[in-house]
Design a protein around this motif. Sequence first.
Motif, short mmCIF file in Angstrom:
data_model
loop_
_atom_site.label_atom_id
_atom_site.label_comp_id
_atom_site.label_asym_id
_atom_site.label_seq_id
_atom_site.Cartn_x
_atom_site.Cartn_y
_atom_site.Cartn_z
N CYS A 204 -19.69 20.54 26.00
CA CYS A 204 -19.03 21.84 25.82
C CYS A 204 -17.60 21.80 26.35
O CYS A 204 -16.68 22.30 25.71
N LEU A 205 -17.41 21.22 27.53
CA LEU A 205 -16.06 21.12 28.11
C LEU A 205 -15.14 20.31 27.21
O LEU A 205 -13.99 20.70 26.97
N LEU B 180 -8.15 23.22 31.24
CA LEU B 180 -8.34 24.14 30.13
C LEU B 180 -7.27 25.23 30.20
O LEU B 180 -6.90 25.66 31.29
N PRO B 181 -6.79 25.70 29.06
CA PRO B 181 -5.77 26.75 29.08
C PRO B 181 -6.34 28.16 29.28
O PRO B 181 -5.61 29.09 29.58
N TYR B 182 -7.65 28.31 29.09
CA TYR B 182 -8.31 29.62 29.21
C TYR B 182 -9.66 29.44 29.90
O TYR B 182 -10.24 28.35 29.89
N GLY C 194 -10.95 22.39 21.04
CA GLY C 194 -11.13 23.57 20.20
C GLY C 194 -10.15 24.69 20.54
O GLY C 194 -9.64 25.38 19.65
N MET C 195 -9.87 24.88 21.83
CA MET C 195 -8.91 25.90 22.24
C MET C 195 -7.53 25.58 21.69
O MET C 195 -6.82 26.46 21.21
N ALA D 201 -3.37 30.16 34.30
CA ALA D 201 -3.09 29.07 35.24
C ALA D 201 -4.24 28.86 36.23
O ALA D 201 -4.32 27.82 36.88
N ASN D 202 -5.11 29.84 36.36
CA ASN D 202 -6.23 29.75 37.29
C ASN D 202 -7.53 30.06 36.57
O ASN D 202 -8.28 30.94 36.96
#
Length: 81
Positions: A39-40, A4-6, A46-47, A66-67
Amino acid sequence: MIDLPYSLVIEATAEPDFFGFYSPELEGFSGVGHSVEDCLFKARWGMKEHVELLQEQKLPVPPRNANCTIVIQNEQRQTVA
């Protein structure tokens, strides 16, 4: 590995097959799913779509994390004083 990016917060509700989610780092991003896995999956796509929309509208896009973390918790209930 979390792809995920966020960061993401997933909230369980009183309904066993209804979860809400949002990113504290990506303003305006939220959604619902029928399981943590759902959700994941929805958050990943969605992101991406949310960031593309921000870019199209020439709005600021926060830097990727990144984390990132994923928090699964019970729904935060609002109390009225």
